[in-house]
Design a protein around this motif. Structure first.
Motif, mmCIF file in Angstrom:
data_model
loop_
_atom_site.group_PDB
_atom_site.id
_atom_site.type_symbol
_atom_site.label_atom_id
_atom_site.label_comp_id
_atom_site.label_asym_id
_atom_site.label_seq_id
_atom_site.Cartn_x
_atom_site.Cartn_y
_atom_site.Cartn_z
ATOM 1 N N PHE A 1 16.126 22.997 -15.936
ATOM 2 C CA PHE A 1 15.020 22.198 -15.416
ATOM 3 C C PHE A 1 14.579 21.153 -16.429
ATOM 4 N N LEU A 2 14.417 21.567 -17.668
ATOM 5 C CA LEU A 2 13.919 20.649 -18.690
ATOM 6 C C LEU A 2 14.888 19.512 -18.983
ATOM 7 N N PHE A 3 16.156 19.790 -18.997
ATOM 8 C CA PHE A 3 17.120 18.773 -19.391
ATOM 9 C C PHE A 3 17.648 17.950 -18.226
ATOM 10 N N ASN A 4 17.492 18.429 -16.994
ATOM 11 C CA ASN A 4 17.964 17.674 -15.847
ATOM 12 C C ASN A 4 16.854 16.880 -15.177
ATOM 13 N N SER A 5 15.614 17.130 -15.521
ATOM 14 C CA SER A 5 14.502 16.393 -14.945
ATOM 15 C C SER A 5 14.369 15.055 -15.658
ATOM 16 N N GLU A 6 14.148 14.035 -14.874
ATOM 17 C CA GLU A 6 13.923 12.710 -15.439
ATOM 18 C C GLU A 6 12.504 12.666 -15.982
ATOM 19 N N ALA A 7 12.329 12.172 -17.190
ATOM 20 C CA ALA A 7 11.006 12.084 -17.794
ATOM 21 C C ALA A 7 10.194 10.989 -17.115
ATOM 22 N N MET A 8 8.908 11.242 -16.954
ATOM 23 C CA MET A 8 8.030 10.237 -16.400
ATOM 24 C C MET A 8 7.879 9.113 -17.422
ATOM 25 N N ARG A 9 8.049 7.892 -16.962
ATOM 26 C CA ARG A 9 7.994 6.743 -17.859
ATOM 27 C C ARG A 9 6.793 5.877 -17.505
ATOM 28 N N TYR A 10 5.936 5.658 -18.500
ATOM 29 C CA TYR A 10 4.799 4.753 -18.332
ATOM 30 C C TYR A 10 5.336 3.326 -18.326
ATOM 31 N N ILE A 11 4.916 2.538 -17.350
ATOM 32 C CA ILE A 11 5.356 1.147 -17.280
ATOM 33 C C ILE A 11 4.269 0.214 -17.800
ATOM 34 N N ARG A 12 3.070 0.294 -17.193
ATOM 35 C CA ARG A 12 1.992 -0.594 -17.636
ATOM 36 C C ARG A 12 0.696 -0.250 -16.927
ATOM 37 N N ASP A 13 -0.404 -0.781 -17.463
ATOM 38 C CA ASP A 13 -1.686 -0.724 -16.779
ATOM 39 C C ASP A 13 -1.826 -1.956 -15.904
ATOM 40 N N ILE A 14 -2.546 -1.794 -14.821
ATOM 41 C CA ILE A 14 -2.817 -2.903 -13.915
ATOM 42 C C ILE A 14 -4.313 -3.175 -14.023
ATOM 43 N N TYR B 1 -0.309 7.346 -5.649
ATOM 44 C CA TYR B 1 0.518 6.873 -4.547
ATOM 45 C C TYR B 1 1.952 6.772 -5.040
ATOM 46 N N LYS B 2 2.887 7.274 -4.246
ATOM 47 C CA LYS B 2 4.303 7.268 -4.620
ATOM 48 C C LYS B 2 5.064 6.324 -3.702
ATOM 49 N N LEU B 3 5.893 5.499 -4.319
ATOM 50 C CA LEU B 3 6.737 4.567 -3.575
ATOM 51 C C LEU B 3 8.177 4.749 -4.019
ATOM 52 N N GLU C 1 6.352 -6.669 -9.232
ATOM 53 C CA GLU C 1 5.385 -7.652 -8.751
ATOM 54 C C GLU C 1 4.947 -7.331 -7.316
ATOM 55 N N GLU C 2 5.838 -6.725 -6.524
ATOM 56 C CA GLU C 2 5.469 -6.329 -5.166
ATOM 57 C C GLU C 2 4.380 -5.256 -5.197
ATOM 58 N N ILE C 3 4.389 -4.434 -6.215
ATOM 59 C CA ILE C 3 3.343 -3.422 -6.347
ATOM 60 C C ILE C 3 1.993 -4.092 -6.559
ATOM 61 N N ASP C 4 1.970 -5.160 -7.355
ATOM 62 C CA ASP C 4 0.724 -5.906 -7.545
ATOM 63 C C ASP C 4 0.206 -6.436 -6.211
ATOM 64 N N ARG C 5 1.104 -6.865 -5.349
ATOM 65 C CA ARG C 5 0.697 -7.387 -4.040
ATOM 66 C C ARG C 5 0.158 -6.275 -3.144
ATOM 67 N N ILE C 6 0.728 -5.072 -3.266
ATOM 68 C CA ILE C 6 0.235 -3.936 -2.483
ATOM 69 C C ILE C 6 -1.214 -3.626 -2.849
ATOM 70 N N LEU C 7 -1.536 -3.777 -4.124
ATOM 71 C CA LEU C 7 -2.880 -3.459 -4.616
ATOM 72 C C LEU C 7 -3.835 -4.628 -4.376
ATOM 73 N N ASP C 8 -3.912 -5.063 -3.144
ATOM 74 C CA ASP C 8 -4.780 -6.191 -2.811
ATOM 75 C C ASP C 8 -6.240 -5.736 -2.711
ATOM 76 N N GLU C 9 -7.114 -6.687 -2.477
ATOM 77 C CA GLU C 9 -8.545 -6.410 -2.465
ATOM 78 C C GLU C 9 -8.916 -5.359 -1.413
#
Length: 106
Positions: A16-29, A59-61, A70-78
């Motif tokens: 489990f530990l070695f086959n699981s992909e680690a969660m990767r932080y991308i950025r703050d919005i 939310y998972k996409l 950049e499409e994620i930024d558009r999803i997070l509209d007002e």
């Protein structure tokens, strides 16, 4: 559990530990009142919204459904963010109501 039983669990845990992909932080919005973070994990983008250190919405996409970050930024509209803020208020109210109902206010 004897020594042999614990040895059986070790390969399972290691797999489990070695086959699981680690969660990767991308950025703050940027957002004026809430922390919004973007992560990548297990073939998905995770959008994590946080309010006051007590409440979270995630939310998972699927990455195959999004062409770019950049499409994620558009999803997070007002409109979406306003609804998320309203949801945080409702989460807080629900939690507070339960504390009051069960006489557990602190």
């Amino acid at each position: 559990m004897d020594d042999y039983g614990s040895l059986i669990l070790l390969p399972t845990i290691a797999a489990f530990l070695f086959n699981s992909e680690a969660m990767r932080y991308i950025r703050d919005i940027p957002h004026p009142s809430h922390k919004i973070s973007l992560y990548q994990w297990n073939g998905k983008y995770l959008i994590k919204l946080e309010a006051g250190g007590m409440y979270e919405q995630i939310y998972k996409l699927d990455q195959t459904e999004i062409g770019s970050e950049e499409e994620i930024d558009r999803i997070l509209d007002e409109a979406f963010l306003n609804q998320a803020v309203d949801r945080f208020r409702q989460m807080h109210q629900d939690f507070y109501d339960s504390l009051r109902r069960n006489e557990l206010l602190f």
